[in-house]
Design an enzyme around this catalytic site. Structure first.
Site, PDB file in Angstrom:
ATOM      1  N   ARG A  90     -51.432  41.666  13.973  1.00 27.35           N
ATOM      2  CA  ARG A  90     -51.167  41.326  12.577  1.00 27.35           C
ATOM      3  C   ARG A  90     -50.385  40.018  12.489  1.00 27.35           C
ATOM      4  O   ARG A  90     -49.673  39.648  13.411  1.00 27.35           O
ATOM      5  CB  ARG A  90     -50.360  42.428  11.879  1.00 27.35           C
ATOM      6  CG  ARG A  90     -51.170  43.704  11.630  1.00 27.35           C
ATOM      7  CD  ARG A  90     -52.291  43.469  10.613  1.00 27.35           C
ATOM      8  NE  ARG A  90     -53.073  44.680  10.390  1.00 27.35           N
ATOM      9  CZ  ARG A  90     -54.150  45.034  11.106  1.00 27.35           C
ATOM     10  NH1 ARG A  90     -54.569  44.274  12.100  1.00 27.35           N
ATOM     11  NH2 ARG A  90     -54.810  46.131  10.816  1.00 27.35           N
ATOM     12  N   ILE A  91     -50.532  39.351  11.328  1.00 25.32           N
ATOM     13  CA  ILE A  91     -49.849  38.084  11.085  1.00 25.32           C
ATOM     14  C   ILE A  91     -48.575  38.368  10.288  1.00 25.32           C
ATOM     15  O   ILE A  91     -48.638  39.062   9.259  1.00 25.32           O
ATOM     16  CB  ILE A  91     -50.751  37.145  10.233  1.00 25.32           C
ATOM     17  CG1 ILE A  91     -52.151  37.001  10.854  1.00 25.32           C
ATOM     18  CG2 ILE A  91     -50.077  35.807  10.004  1.00 25.32           C
ATOM     19  CD1 ILE A  91     -52.182  36.400  12.204  1.00 25.32           C
ATOM     20  N   HIS A 100     -51.965  33.652  23.192  1.00 27.82           N
ATOM     21  CA  HIS A 100     -53.270  33.620  22.518  1.00 27.82           C
ATOM     22  C   HIS A 100     -54.347  33.216  23.535  1.00 27.82           C
ATOM     23  O   HIS A 100     -54.136  32.277  24.312  1.00 27.82           O
ATOM     24  CB  HIS A 100     -53.241  32.621  21.352  1.00 27.82           C
ATOM     25  CG  HIS A 100     -54.512  32.608  20.572  1.00 27.82           C
ATOM     26  ND1 HIS A 100     -54.808  33.583  19.623  1.00 27.82           N
ATOM     27  CD2 HIS A 100     -55.575  31.788  20.617  1.00 27.82           C
ATOM     28  CE1 HIS A 100     -56.005  33.335  19.116  1.00 27.82           C
ATOM     29  NE2 HIS A 100     -56.492  32.249  19.698  1.00 27.82           N
TER      30      HIS A 100
HETATM   31  C1  GAR Z   1     -54.708  39.345  24.959  1.00 26.19           C
HETATM   32  O1  GAR Z   1     -55.865  38.725  25.450  1.00 26.19           O
HETATM   33  C2  GAR Z   1     -54.009  38.432  23.957  1.00 26.19           C
HETATM   34  O2  GAR Z   1     -54.055  37.085  24.305  1.00 26.19           O
HETATM   35  C3  GAR Z   1     -54.822  38.714  22.731  1.00 26.19           C
HETATM   36  O3  GAR Z   1     -55.022  40.106  22.740  1.00 26.19           O
HETATM   37  C4  GAR Z   1     -55.072  40.546  24.097  1.00 26.19           C
HETATM   38  C5  GAR Z   1     -54.089  41.669  24.249  1.00 26.19           C
HETATM   39  O4  GAR Z   1     -54.195  42.219  25.539  1.00 26.19           O
HETATM   40  N1  GAR Z   1     -54.164  38.277  21.555  1.00 26.19           N
HETATM   41  C6  GAR Z   1     -54.792  37.722  20.515  1.00 26.19           C
HETATM   42  O5  GAR Z   1     -55.996  37.562  20.456  1.00 26.19           O
HETATM   43  C7  GAR Z   1     -53.865  37.314  19.395  1.00 26.19           C
HETATM   44  N2  GAR Z   1     -54.535  36.463  18.464  1.00 26.19           N
HETATM   45  P1  GAR Z   1     -53.063  43.142  26.131  1.00 26.19           P
HETATM   46  O6  GAR Z   1     -52.750  44.173  25.025  1.00 26.19           O
HETATM   47  O7  GAR Z   1     -53.677  43.774  27.320  1.00 26.19           O
HETATM   48  O8  GAR Z   1     -51.870  42.290  26.429  1.00 26.19           O
END
Ligand code: GAR
Length: 219
Positions: free
Chosen positions: A106-107, A124
């Site tokens: 969420r933002i 990101h």
């Molecule tokens: C990660 O790839 C992170 O960079 C991305 O969600 C994934 C979470 O993985 N975040 C976004 O896309 C934010 N815009 P994780 O829960 O295994 O850390």
């Protein structure tokens, strides 16, 4: 002119980290492992994990490591703003030094970000400013046909656009002709884990200098 003085490391004690999660929690796991015996040992400790969804794997990882967790879900509050204010309150009460959003879906409202008592760092899965602003960065990069993508660790501030805060560190990952979303995501994720720990370590050690939009690291 934006005031980024809040982004600088404040002092030299063991830093208290809060990690905000929504799901799998592999970046959280990388931070926990680094605090337990890696690059963050003696520098930082994860004192609180907050999830905006109940019963996600990330919370199980935190519990396994003995870290307190909170679920602050939208369903428990009258509005999105009230939910986000509850997160800000929990962070303030826990006295955290740095907030890391790691897969948080969420933002934050800028007004709530201004209430945060600690700087916020986000990971990101793209080379920002490309493919920011959503949760589909890997698929978008693949569909666009870029030959190089990667990941970015950046600050989240109340004054910048979504995924537009000052960039702390980036790592590039080449896209292969035979990549699909899963294979590319796996290679980007490995870089995320390394880069996030490195950026947090730099901040905790006071090795980050912020000059307007430029974040200068002494690695
Ligand atoms: C990660 O790839 C992170 O960079 C991305 O969600 C994934 C979470 O993985 N975040 C976004 O896309 C934010 N815009 P994780 O829960 O295994 O850390």
């Amino acid at each position: 002119m934006q005031d980024n003085s809040k982004l600088k490391t404040q002092n030299s004690k063991l830093k208290k980290l809060a990690v905000l999660v929504s799901g799998r929690g592999s970046n959280l796991q990388a931070l926990l492992a680094a605090c337990a015996g890696g690059e963050l040992a003696g520098l930082a400790t994860v004192t609180l994990v907050i999830s905006n969804h109940p019963d996600v794997p990330a919370q199980a990882r935190a519990e396994e490591a003995g870290v307190p967790t909170l679920t602050i879900a939208r369903a428990g509050y009258a509005s999105k703003l009230a939910q986000q204010q509850a997160i800000a309150t929990a962070l303030r009460e826990a006295g955290v030094d740095l907030v890391v959003t790691a897969g948080f879906d969420r933002i934050f409202d800028p007004a709530v970000l201004r209430e945060f008592s600690a700087p916020v760092m986000n990971i990101h899965p793209s080379l920002l400013p490309a493919f920011g602003g959503g949760l589909h960065a890997i698929g978008d990069a693949l569909a666009y046909g870029v030959k190089l993508t990667g990941c970015t660790v950046h600050f989240i501030t109340a004054d910048d656009a979504v995924d537009g805060g000052p960039i702390i560190a980036q790592a590039a990952v080449p896209v292969r002709d035979d990549d699909n979303e899963a294979t590319l995501a796996a290679r980007v994720l490995a870089e995320e884990h390394r880069l996030l720990v490195q950026a947090v370590a730099c901040w905790c050690a006071g090795r980050i200098r912020v000059d307007g939009r430029r974040v200068l690291l002494q690695i």
